[in-house]
Design a protein around this motif. Structure first.
Motif, PDB file in Angstrom:
ATOM      1  N   VAL A  19     -29.041 -96.291  21.878  1.00 10.60           N
ATOM      2  CA  VAL A  19     -30.361 -95.849  22.300  1.00 10.60           C
ATOM      3  C   VAL A  19     -31.376 -96.953  22.060  1.00 10.60           C
ATOM      4  O   VAL A  19     -31.645 -97.351  20.928  1.00 10.60           O
ATOM      5  N   LYS A  20     -31.891 -97.493  23.122  1.00  9.60           N
ATOM      6  CA  LYS A  20     -32.953 -98.511  22.994  1.00  9.60           C
ATOM      7  C   LYS A  20     -34.115 -98.051  23.871  1.00  9.60           C
ATOM      8  O   LYS A  20     -33.925 -97.712  25.030  1.00  9.60           O
ATOM      9  N   VAL A  21     -35.264 -98.011  23.293  1.00 12.23           N
ATOM     10  CA  VAL A  21     -36.397 -97.584  24.114  1.00 12.23           C
ATOM     11  C   VAL A  21     -37.525 -98.594  23.997  1.00 12.23           C
ATOM     12  O   VAL A  21     -37.654 -99.302  22.999  1.00 12.23           O
ATOM     13  N   GLU A  22     -38.307 -98.659  25.044  1.00 13.86           N
ATOM     14  CA  GLU A  22     -39.522 -99.454  24.945  1.00 13.86           C
ATOM     15  C   GLU A  22     -40.692 -98.490  25.017  1.00 13.86           C
ATOM     16  O   GLU A  22     -40.851 -97.770  26.000  1.00 13.86           O
ATOM     17  N   LEU A  23     -41.463 -98.479  23.967  1.00 14.29           N
ATOM     18  CA  LEU A  23     -42.559 -97.521  23.942  1.00 14.29           C
ATOM     19  C   LEU A  23     -43.721 -98.022  24.784  1.00 14.29           C
ATOM     20  O   LEU A  23     -44.108 -99.183  24.713  1.00 14.29           O
ATOM     21  N   LYS A  24     -44.263 -97.110  25.563  1.00 15.14           N
ATOM     22  CA  LYS A  24     -45.473 -97.455  26.319  1.00 15.14           C
ATOM     23  C   LYS A  24     -46.676 -97.403  25.374  1.00 15.14           C
ATOM     24  O   LYS A  24     -46.638 -96.711  24.349  1.00 15.14           O
ATOM     25  N   GLU A  25     -47.708 -98.090  25.742  1.00 12.10           N
ATOM     26  CA  GLU A  25     -48.895 -98.097  24.901  1.00 12.10           C
ATOM     27  C   GLU A  25     -49.395 -96.664  24.668  1.00 12.10           C
ATOM     28  O   GLU A  25     -49.809 -96.291  23.565  1.00 12.10           O
ATOM     29  N   SER A  26     -49.272 -95.829  25.712  1.00  7.91           N
ATOM     30  CA  SER A  26     -49.763 -94.452  25.560  1.00  7.91           C
ATOM     31  C   SER A  26     -48.930 -93.686  24.545  1.00  7.91           C
ATOM     32  O   SER A  26     -49.436 -92.830  23.819  1.00  7.91           O
ATOM     33  N   ASP A  27     -47.612 -93.992  24.474  1.00  7.68           N
ATOM     34  CA  ASP A  27     -46.767 -93.322  23.488  1.00  7.68           C
ATOM     35  C   ASP A  27     -47.177 -93.736  22.077  1.00  7.68           C
ATOM     36  O   ASP A  27     -47.257 -92.908  21.166  1.00  7.68           O
ATOM     37  N   VAL A  28     -47.423 -95.034  21.910  1.00 10.67           N
ATOM     38  CA  VAL A  28     -47.844 -95.526  20.603  1.00 10.67           C
ATOM     39  C   VAL A  28     -49.130 -94.809  20.184  1.00 10.67           C
ATOM     40  O   VAL A  28     -49.276 -94.351  19.051  1.00 10.67           O
ATOM     41  N   GLN A  29     -50.028 -94.653  21.149  1.00 10.96           N
ATOM     42  CA  GLN A  29     -51.275 -93.948  20.850  1.00 10.96           C
ATOM     43  C   GLN A  29     -51.020 -92.508  20.419  1.00 10.96           C
ATOM     44  O   GLN A  29     -51.630 -92.011  19.481  1.00 10.96           O
ATOM     45  N   LYS A  30     -50.089 -91.874  21.140  1.00 10.12           N
ATOM     46  CA  LYS A  30     -49.784 -90.477  20.813  1.00 10.12           C
ATOM     47  C   LYS A  30     -49.316 -90.357  19.363  1.00 10.12           C
ATOM     48  O   LYS A  30     -49.734 -89.462  18.620  1.00 10.12           O
ATOM     49  N   ILE A  31     -48.424 -91.250  18.974  1.00  9.26           N
ATOM     50  CA  ILE A  31     -47.901 -91.208  17.600  1.00  9.26           C
ATOM     51  C   ILE A  31     -49.031 -91.456  16.604  1.00  9.26           C
ATOM     52  O   ILE A  31     -49.157 -90.772  15.591  1.00  9.26           O
ATOM     53  N   LYS A  32     -49.877 -92.426  16.944  1.00 11.15           N
ATOM     54  CA  LYS A  32     -50.992 -92.745  16.028  1.00 11.15           C
ATOM     55  C   LYS A  32     -51.923 -91.543  15.874  1.00 11.15           C
ATOM     56  O   LYS A  32     -52.429 -91.270  14.784  1.00 11.15           O
ATOM     57  N   THR A  33     -52.112 -90.829  16.990  1.00 13.42           N
ATOM     58  CA  THR A  33     -52.973 -89.645  16.910  1.00 13.42           C
ATOM     59  C   THR A  33     -52.358 -88.601  15.982  1.00 13.42           C
ATOM     60  O   THR A  33     -53.061 -87.958  15.197  1.00 13.42           O
ATOM     61  N   ILE A  34     -51.044 -88.430  16.107  1.00 14.33           N
ATOM     62  CA  ILE A  34     -50.380 -87.439  15.243  1.00 14.33           C
ATOM     63  C   ILE A  34     -50.566 -87.835  13.777  1.00 14.33           C
ATOM     64  O   ILE A  34     -50.924 -87.013  12.929  1.00 14.33           O
ATOM     65  N   CYS A  35     -50.347 -89.124  13.478  1.00 17.19           N
ATOM     66  CA  CYS A  35     -50.524 -89.590  12.094  1.00 17.19           C
ATOM     67  C   CYS A  35     -51.960 -89.312  11.617  1.00 17.19           C
ATOM     68  O   CYS A  35     -52.167 -88.876  10.477  1.00 17.19           O
ATOM     69  N   ALA A  36     -52.909 -89.563  12.507  1.00 17.48           N
ATOM     70  CA  ALA A  36     -54.308 -89.368  12.128  1.00 17.48           C
ATOM     71  C   ALA A  36     -54.608 -87.899  11.849  1.00 17.48           C
ATOM     72  O   ALA A  36     -55.362 -87.560  10.929  1.00 17.48           O
ATOM     73  N   GLU A  37     -53.963 -87.016  12.635  1.00 15.47           N
ATOM     74  CA  GLU A  37     -54.166 -85.576  12.403  1.00 15.47           C
ATOM     75  C   GLU A  37     -53.803 -85.187  10.982  1.00 15.47           C
ATOM     76  O   GLU A  37     -54.331 -84.232  10.419  1.00 15.47           O
ATOM     77  N   PHE A  38     -52.833 -85.901  10.424  1.00 19.32           N
ATOM     78  CA  PHE A  38     -52.430 -85.611   9.047  1.00 19.32           C
ATOM     79  C   PHE A  38     -53.052 -86.622   8.084  1.00 19.32           C
ATOM     80  O   PHE A  38     -52.458 -86.984   7.067  1.00 19.32           O
ATOM     81  N   ASP A  39     -54.228 -87.115   8.443  1.00 16.22           N
ATOM     82  CA  ASP A  39     -55.006 -88.022   7.583  1.00 16.22           C
ATOM     83  C   ASP A  39     -54.264 -89.291   7.190  1.00 16.22           C
ATOM     84  O   ASP A  39     -54.511 -89.856   6.127  1.00 16.22           O
ATOM     85  N   ASN A  40     -53.331 -89.730   8.006  1.00 15.12           N
ATOM     86  CA  ASN A  40     -52.527 -90.928   7.696  1.00 15.12           C
ATOM     87  C   ASN A  40     -51.988 -90.887   6.269  1.00 15.12           C
ATOM     88  O   ASN A  40     -51.886 -91.902   5.590  1.00 15.12           O
ATOM     89  N   ASN A  41     -51.641 -89.679   5.837  1.00 14.41           N
ATOM     90  CA  ASN A  41     -51.193 -89.459   4.463  1.00 14.41           C
ATOM     91  C   ASN A  41     -49.660 -89.498   4.406  1.00 14.41           C
ATOM     92  O   ASN A  41     -48.986 -88.701   5.045  1.00 14.41           O
ATOM     93  N   GLY A  42     -49.129 -90.430   3.628  1.00 17.88           N
ATOM     94  CA  GLY A  42     -47.676 -90.599   3.507  1.00 17.88           C
ATOM     95  C   GLY A  42     -46.970 -89.327   3.040  1.00 17.88           C
ATOM     96  O   GLY A  42     -45.815 -89.083   3.370  1.00 17.88           O
TER      97      GLY A  42
END
Ligand code: FMN
Ligand code: SF4
Lengths: 596, 162
Positions: free
Chosen positions: B6-29
């Protein structure tokens, strides 16, 4: 608007799998079409327990209990029962002894000996409607704790009642609450353990699906008593229905001011969040569960410190099982004396079991402690399927053991089951018959343990793998007498040296089957035979010369060319070439092939 | 299909989506597992490339993310089939013959547990007790549950999805 009649339809996972959702739709439609929708109401409830005969429809007020109802039966139920008050005989449960229909559940053997405390509302109320919970004394206990009892007296009530943890270990609940209460901290937590990883169990799931408010109310009481303002429910992500109902229930409780700030004017603030498990059995262990909630791999850590001292985010944390919590509000409402007269000297109250395997009545049952295994399997469970012979019953899941005929009359409680070589566990109860091979069953559980061991400590990570390999060898007919000795020794070492309860109990299925079914192990090792005919490698397919007419059908179907023989001559199977696929036996029209 | 393929190339929009999810949880580890749940719900699976973005977003090491993803069986690094097949291997299903049903599934689809067919149509996954023991053995295809499944029924069930 008050309805005169209620049609309760089981909406548990088991019944939903048998189209109970479509049934509800059809019933509603029929009521509308026959203009009875202001007279009768359809309610989707939690699990009735009698999963074997699902989907189930119960009609209130006359208590008629229809079983195995399909969506197509909606019409006749409405036109006959609802419209004319006539029972539909052919949808009633038939007494297996004489085939007479039984209309009410209280007259069925499956229900006669049950006492429903933790499951009191399952199958009775609509779990998505808080009003129905409140109508059955819901949130009354919470008010009583605030206004009458106070924290210390509430803990005393639980102590007098003798409530013990239903998550497996049977630890007295009041003592745990007391410990958490005594530990001073700026923030404390209460956690509901809904991870339920035992591979044969669905008790906690049914409670959460059928009566989520009971758990929420108990957690609020728990929080008040130990001084925690935050609750967490750790629930398996694989339980979508339970999660959905919990979310609905939490929102309703908030809207009714039963969660949030200053609950019922008591000055006490409390709210609950959901945390999702991600499919790891070991996360049911309380320290692993806490690490998982903190975002780590769910690896257990040494106790002490106990969660009551240092748990979630290193704060005092009280962890209780779903069923334990579900008992709490009733005990407070009805008093400890009512509760502690049910059960045995050391184990009070009831226990919910997921009765499954080779019994006639598979389902979810709640029985008083002290009932015998015989009553459970042969009366409630209706005996063994297809008139086969009872062989063993497994309790305690991968940590438990197999009990046999000689143990059937012991009364079920925490101590007795341990004395008999098994344990209560969380409530899985799997019945096995003469067709089950006990070596294979032990191997099944070891396979589970090997998969689920977190790998932190060597005895469990490596030792269980070795146990599995030895069992595999035995089921392939390659075991030796020495292997049996190694199994015993290694099992003992793993139990003594593992860090957490998983490793400490993982050899139990092997050790208990070795103790109770020594002959079977010997048959595999010495005679290279599997008496139950389960272990494939030990089977031989043979042709019965008297029955063989020499049609060559088997010769043609055998995928590896292991059968030789000419037309009208008796054929022969080569034991060396045969891969035991059974294709020949399926094909033969003359019953000329046997398997030994 | 296996994990290495499985090799994928993430689109910029996908990267943004993930970043948004992280932000929703306050970027808390500490919210790693919740973030992974949500990310898997969005993408269907968690390939290495996605894990890297999550690690950045929560400011934890990629090794920690990988450690958590591989620890929990619910998280997968391979995309599930269009019709994911889940087989209950709880004790009740096992004693009623789930292993034979599994053998048949593997034989017909020519894949192992945890894999996806080459055409991406089916994947096989094992579950421990779905709570429908009355119907054992149980197989789920997507959201649909099949009860009292015998090996002979497998072909017919799969045909419904062809
Ligand atoms: C390997 C392992 C798995 C466990 N799984 C569960 C579980 O699924 N549910 C549960 O309530 N307790 C489970 N426990 C027990 C918990 O550690 C803990 O004792 C329990 O949640 C305490 O609640 P109780 O006192 O109300 O029983 C497990 C323990 C071990 C060692
Ligand atoms: S006994 Fe097994 S599951 Fe428990 S900590 Fe050790 S390796 Fe992990």
């Amino acid at each position: 608007m008050a309805y005169k009649m209620h049609l309760l339809v089981c909406g548990g996972t088991g019944c939903q799998a048998s189209e109970s959702a479509a049934l509800v739709e059809n019933l509603k439609k029929e009521l509308e079409e026959q203009q009875l929708d202001s007279f009768a109401q359809v309610v989707m409830t939690g699990c009735f327990g009698f999963c074997e005969k699902g989907p189930i429809v119960k009609i209130i007020p006359d208590n008629t209990f229809y079983t195995q109802v399909s969506p197509e039966n909606a019409g006749v139920i409405v036109s006959e029962h609802v419209a004319k008050g006539r029972r539909v005989d052919y949808l009633l449960y038939k007494n297996p002894e004489d085939n007479t229909p039984i209309a009410e559940s209280k007259n069925m053997n499956f229900y006669k000996k049950q006492i429903r405390i933790a499951l009191r509302n399952c199958g009775i109320i609509n779990p998505e409607n808080i009003e129905e919970y409140i109508a059955r004394d819901g949130y009354l206990a919470l008010g009583k704790v605030f206004q009458e009892l106070g924290a210390e007296n509430t803990i005393q009530v639980l102590k007098d009642a003798g409530l013990r943890g239903r998550g497996g270990a049977g630890f007295p609940t009041a003592i745990k609450w007391e410990l958490t209460r005594k530990n001073e901290a700026d923030q404390k937590y209460v956690v509901c353990n809904a991870d339920e990883g035992d591979p044969g169990a669905f008790m906690d799931r049914s409670i959460l699906e059928g009566d989520p408010h009971a758990v929420i109310e108990a957690m609020a009481i728990n929080g008040y008593c130990v001084g925690a303002t935050k609750g967490l429910i750790y629930i398996r992500a694989e339980y979508p229905l339970a999660i959905q109902r919990l979310k609905i229930a939490l929102n309703q409780a908030r809207n009714y001011g039963l969660l949030g700030n200053d609950i019922l004017g008591s000055g006490f603030d409390f709210d609950i969040e959901l945390r999702y498990g991600a499919g790891a059995f070991v996360c049911g262990e309380e320290t692993a569960l806490i690490h998982s909630m903190e975002g780590f791999r769910g690896e257990p850590t040494l106790k002490p410190p106990y969660p009551a001292q240092s748990g979630y985010l290193n704060k005092p944390t009280n962890v209780n099982n779903v069923e334990t919590l579900a008992n709490v509000p009733v005990i407070i409402n009805k008093g400890p004396e009512w509760f502690n007269q049910i059960g045995t000297e050391k184990s009070k109250g009831t226990k919910v079991f997921a009765l499954a395997g080779k019994v006639n009545n598979v389902g979810l049952i709640e029985v008083p402690m002290g009932i015998t295994l015989r009553e459970v399997i042969f009366e409630i469970g209706g005996g063994i399927k297809n008139n086969k012979k009872f062989k063993a019953v497994q309790t305690g899941g991968p940590s438990g053991g197999c009990l046999t005929e000689k143990d059937l009359d012991i009364s079920i409680d925490y101590e007795n089951l341990i004395a008999a070589g098994s344990m209560m566990g969380s409530g899985g109860m799997i019945v096995m018959d003469e067709d089950d091979c006990m070596v294979d069953v032990a191997k099944y559980f070891l396979d589970f343990t090997v998969e689920e061991s977190c790998g932190k400590c060597a005895p469990c990570r490596i030792g269980n793998k070795r146990l599995y390999e030895l069992l595999d060898k035995i089921t392939k007919g390659k075991g030796t007498k020495q292997d049996l000795e190694i199994l015993q020794n290694l099992g003992g070492v793993i139990k003594d040296t593992s860090l957490c309860g998983l490793g400490q109990s993982s050899p139990n299925p092997v050790l208990s089957t070795m103790r109770n079914f020594e002959d079977e192990y010997h048959a595999h090792v010495h005679d290279h035979k599997c008496p139950s005919g389960v272990c494939k490698s030990l089977m031989t397919y043979e042709i019965i010369p008297d029955n063989c007419v020499g049609c060559t059908a088997c010769v043609r179907v055998c995928p590896v060319g292991a059968i030789t023989g000419n037309k009208k001559e008796v054929h022969l199977i080569s034991a060396e070439l045969c891969i035991k696929c059974g294709a020949c036996m399926e094909r033969c029209k003359f019953d000329a092939i046997t398997v030994n | 299909m296996t994990q290495d393929q499985v090799k994928v190339e993430l689109k910029e929009s996908d990267v943004q989506k993930i970043k948004t999810i992280c932000a929703e949880f306050d970027n808390n580890g500490g919210e790693l597992i919740n973030v992974l749940h949500k990310t898997q719900n969005t993408f269907g699976y968690l390939p290495a490339e996605v894990q890297e973005v999550v690690a950045q977003g929560l400011n934890v090491s990629v090794a920690k993310v990988y450690g958590v993803v591989t620890f929990y069986s619910y998280f997968t690094m391979i995309p599930k089939g269009e019709h994911p097949i889940s087989l209950c291997t709880g004790t009740a299903c096992y004693v009623r013959g789930a292993d034979k049903v599994l053998d048949e599934l593997k034989k017909v689809l020519e894949i192992e547990v945890g894999e996806t067919t080459a055409d991406g149509k089916f994947s096989i996954n094992c579950l421990r007790c779905v709570g429908a023991c009355g119907l054992a053995p149980v197989v789920m295809v997507g959201d649909k549950t099949y009860g009292r499944v015998a090996p002979e029924m497998i072909k017919g069930i799969l045909e419904e999805y062809q």
